[in-house]
Scaffold this active site. Sequence first.
Site, short mmCIF file in Angstrom:
data_model
loop_
_atom_site.label_atom_id
_atom_site.label_comp_id
_atom_site.label_asym_id
_atom_site.label_seq_id
_atom_site.Cartn_x
_atom_site.Cartn_y
_atom_site.Cartn_z
N ASP A 187 0.88 -1.22 -0.01
CA ASP A 187 -0.32 0.11 0.09
C ASP A 187 0.87 1.45 -0.09
O ASP A 187 1.94 1.15 0.55
CB ASP A 187 -1.06 -0.06 1.20
CG ASP A 187 -2.03 0.85 0.98
OD1 ASP A 187 -2.41 1.43 0.05
OD2 ASP A 187 -2.78 1.36 2.11
N ASN B 245 -10.97 -2.71 -5.44
CA ASN B 245 -10.14 -1.49 -6.15
C ASN B 245 -10.82 -1.39 -7.81
O ASN B 245 -10.62 -0.40 -8.37
CB ASN B 245 -8.84 -2.51 -6.74
CG ASN B 245 -7.93 -2.05 -5.38
OD1 ASN B 245 -6.95 -2.87 -5.20
ND2 ASN B 245 -7.99 -1.23 -4.26
C1 IPE Z 1 -5.66 -2.78 -0.27
O1 IPE Z 1 -5.07 -1.33 -0.38
C2 IPE Z 1 -5.48 -3.43 -1.54
C3 IPE Z 1 -3.99 -3.71 -2.18
C4 IPE Z 1 -2.98 -3.43 -1.67
C5 IPE Z 1 -4.21 -4.40 -3.21
P1 IPE Z 1 -6.26 -0.49 -0.56
O2 IPE Z 1 -5.65 0.90 -0.78
O3 IPE Z 1 -7.29 -0.80 -1.66
O4 IPE Z 1 -7.11 -0.26 0.73
P2 IPE Z 1 -7.99 0.80 1.47
O5 IPE Z 1 -8.85 1.17 0.51
O6 IPE Z 1 -7.10 1.97 2.10
O7 IPE Z 1 -8.51 0.17 2.83
C1 IPE Z 2 -1.36 -0.05 -3.26
O1 IPE Z 2 -1.29 1.71 -3.33
C2 IPE Z 2 -1.72 -0.59 -4.76
C3 IPE Z 2 -3.11 -0.85 -4.82
C4 IPE Z 2 -3.96 -0.82 -4.15
C5 IPE Z 2 -3.36 -1.70 -6.09
P1 IPE Z 2 -2.35 2.49 -3.40
O2 IPE Z 2 -3.03 2.74 -4.77
O3 IPE Z 2 -3.88 2.12 -2.74
O4 IPE Z 2 -1.92 3.80 -2.74
P2 IPE Z 2 -2.67 4.93 -1.76
O5 IPE Z 2 -3.03 3.95 -0.65
O6 IPE Z 2 -3.44 5.55 -2.51
O7 IPE Z 2 -1.18 5.59 -1.36
MG MG Z 3 -3.99 2.34 -0.79
#
Ligand code: IPE
Ligand code: IPE
Ligand code: MG
Length: 255
Positions: A30, A78
């Site tokens: 993340d 997602n």
């Molecule tokens: C969890 O991260 C999913 C992945 C890392 C693929 P998200 O960024 O989607 O989670 P939330 O929305 O902050 O809970």
């Molecule tokens: C994790 O990074 C990747 C996926 C969820 C696919 P994010 O895209 O959630 O990054 P933040 O949380 O918005 O910084």
């Molecule tokens: Mg995230």
Amino acid sequence: MSATPDRSITAPEAARTADGLPGHVAFIMDGNGRWAQARGLPRTEGHRHGLEALRRTVRHAVRLGLGYMTIYSFSSENWRRPETEVSFLMGLLRRFLQRDLSEIHNANVRIRVIGQREDLDSSILKLLTDAEALTRENSGMTLVVAFNYGARDEITRAIRRLAQEVASGELSPEAISEDALNASLDTAGIPDPDLIIRTSGERRLSNFLMWQAAYSELYFSPVLWPDFDREAFDAALDDYCGRDRRFGGLTAKAL
Ligand code: IPE
Ligand code: IPE
Ligand code: MG
């Protein structure tokens, strides 16, 4: 209570390697978006650098001799992101499977994919199933790719499968045990994660491995995923090695 309850209990076992390292480490990768935003870049740049972090982390896990590594690469939630970001992430998975598969295969790594497959684009599905087929006989680390994965969806699909077996008379309701549910999950045959590492400072599971994480150790790293490196990985492993896992029992010291 004197008698042992008459039901099948899957004893969670720590799949530790000889040197106390966890046998199975799962990653919630993340912070890609925040990494990019902090640099005034589009979120997609964060995902691109996140792929580099993934490559580094897989290499380090192989070097360490871990048995299993799971990566949360796209959640069932997602899809709620803007279409441009979703299609970039799909393209990135495609690139990872096309460009990195030979290195993964040469490193004797076996790929397993977990998550809902039905709604996936047929070309992505083919890449995923081809990667599993190519690496099936590999005997080194298993890399579990959680793609279009959500724990609630996984558990719901597993229960539906068991219900269908009951309805058709193949299975009696009494035969529904923890083992039977385990065997119906996408992770059938994969040991529970010993350690779950989430980067970016968020402290939640976000629908990741909720059944399997019952006794996992959780580690929250402030590092944003694109910056995740060997040092950050080792810090998590050091922390894990100092933990006392009791699984509801007592430590050897207390007995
Ligand atoms: C969890 O991260 C999913 C992945 C890392 C693929 P998200 O960024 O989607 O989670 P939330 O929305 O902050 O809970
Ligand atoms: C994790 O990074 C990747 C996926 C969820 C696919 P994010 O895209 O959630 O990054 P933040 O949380 O918005 O910084
Ligand atoms: Mg995230």
